[in-house]
Design a protein around this motif. Structure first.
Motif, mmCIF file in Angstrom:
data_model
loop_
_atom_site.group_PDB
_atom_site.id
_atom_site.type_symbol
_atom_site.label_atom_id
_atom_site.label_comp_id
_atom_site.label_asym_id
_atom_site.label_seq_id
_atom_site.Cartn_x
_atom_site.Cartn_y
_atom_site.Cartn_z
ATOM 1 N N LEU A 175 0.844 -1.197 0.000
ATOM 2 C CA LEU A 175 0.000 0.000 0.000
ATOM 3 C C LEU A 175 0.879 1.245 0.000
ATOM 4 C CD1 LEU A 175 -3.092 0.810 0.338
ATOM 5 C CD2 LEU A 175 -2.521 1.150 2.759
ATOM 6 N N LEU A 176 0.615 2.170 -0.905
ATOM 7 C CA LEU A 176 1.370 3.420 -0.965
ATOM 8 C C LEU A 176 0.789 4.415 0.035
ATOM 9 C CD1 LEU A 176 1.808 3.825 -4.829
ATOM 10 C CD2 LEU A 176 3.540 3.117 -3.168
ATOM 11 N N VAL A 177 1.647 4.981 0.858
ATOM 12 C CA VAL A 177 1.238 5.922 1.901
ATOM 13 C C VAL A 177 2.139 7.151 1.816
ATOM 14 C CG1 VAL A 177 0.964 6.270 4.391
ATOM 15 C CG2 VAL A 177 0.492 4.023 3.384
ATOM 16 N N ASN A 178 1.542 8.348 1.954
ATOM 17 C CA ASN A 178 2.367 9.562 1.903
ATOM 18 C C ASN A 178 2.965 9.880 3.275
ATOM 19 O OD1 ASN A 178 0.370 10.849 3.441
ATOM 20 N ND2 ASN A 178 -0.511 11.943 1.712
ATOM 21 N N ASP A 179 3.683 10.975 3.373
ATOM 22 C CA ASP A 179 4.385 11.302 4.623
ATOM 23 C C ASP A 179 3.441 11.696 5.752
ATOM 24 O OD1 ASP A 179 3.630 13.756 3.640
ATOM 25 O OD2 ASP A 179 5.667 14.528 3.355
ATOM 26 N N LYS A 180 2.162 11.854 5.435
ATOM 27 C CA LYS A 180 1.164 12.138 6.465
ATOM 28 C C LYS A 180 0.411 10.873 6.894
ATOM 29 C CE LYS A 180 0.279 16.858 4.783
ATOM 30 N NZ LYS A 180 -0.760 17.771 4.241
ATOM 31 N N GLY A 181 0.810 9.745 6.338
ATOM 32 C CA GLY A 181 0.146 8.485 6.663
ATOM 33 C C GLY A 181 -1.112 8.234 5.858
ATOM 34 N N GLU A 182 -1.330 9.040 4.809
ATOM 35 C CA GLU A 182 -2.543 8.908 3.989
ATOM 36 C C GLU A 182 -2.269 8.045 2.759
ATOM 37 O OE1 GLU A 182 -4.038 13.494 4.921
ATOM 38 O OE2 GLU A 182 -2.749 13.037 3.213
#
Length: 212
Positions: A175-182
């Motif tokens: 799962l790809l997640v950004n630096d905000k955990g989204e």
């Protein structure tokens, strides 16, 4: 290219249809209610029954690729309906001799952590379990097929209407997640990634994912 798009009036199918037509591809939309589709250049709408593999196989010859945006989530028996449908689509694609099958997958089959699938996490919404399990088992079906040229594209955890930015990341089974955990992707950018893969195959007989 000439594309057969199954489920062209659904949430993701509508975006894929728009993207494919915008790029000049010829699309045959195979849907339950073709009258719902507005006329457009390079678009042919045909009534189809996704569970009727024989009829479907008769509608597919002459296409360069089949894209399945079929989900079945509107059915009460969503898992059983989806599995019957995806098996019929696989069989019809092979019988018709179409070179490629691209499939809309789900985020549930991605890894949230090593050895832990998103579908098995405590926060996974119960109402999406049937659809997610179907997409996971469809991935297993595709992997077991020795001859089909397939690709599955899983979205991020949240896929919603937004903007077509053309700026996104691709991954494989995590799962790809950004630096905000989204973990998010717009349906417009998801469609762009799908048509990118159609035009320039980079994940043959593989599943991949897209996110910001």
């Amino acid at each position: 290219m000439k594309i057969a798009l199954i489920g062209a009036t659904g949430f993701i199918g509508t975006a894929i249809l728009k993207e494919a037509l915008a790029r000049g591809h010829e699309v045959t939309a195979l849907v339950g209610h073709p009258e719902k589709l507005a006329a457009a250049t390079h678009l042919t709408a045909l009534g189809a029954d996704v569970l009727d593999s024989a009829k479907l196989a008769g509608q597919l010859p002459g296409h360069d690729a089949v894209i399945s945006a079929f989900s079945g989530h509107a059915q009460s028996n969503v898992y059983e309906y989806y599995m019957q449908g995806i098996q019929a689509i696989i069989d019809a694609t092979k019988r018709a001799g179409v070179a490629r099958l691209l499939v809309v997958g789900g985020a549930g089959s991605l890894e949230a952590a090593p050895g832990l699938l998103v579908i098995d996490t405590p926060e996974f919404p119960a109402q999406w379990k049937g659809t997610a399990q179907g997409a996971l088992d469809a991935l297993h079906l595709l992997k077991q097929d020795a001859t089909l040229n397939w690709t599955m594209l899983s979205p991020s955890a949240v896929i919603a209407p937004g903007q077509r930015t053309g700026k996104f990341r691709l991954g494989t089974d995590q799962l790809l997640v950004n630096d905000k955990g989204e973990s998010t992707i717009s349906v417009e950018d998801y469609a762009a990634a799908m048509i990118d893969e159609l035009e320039s195959p980079a994940h043959v007989r593989q599943r991949f994912t897209v996110g910001y």
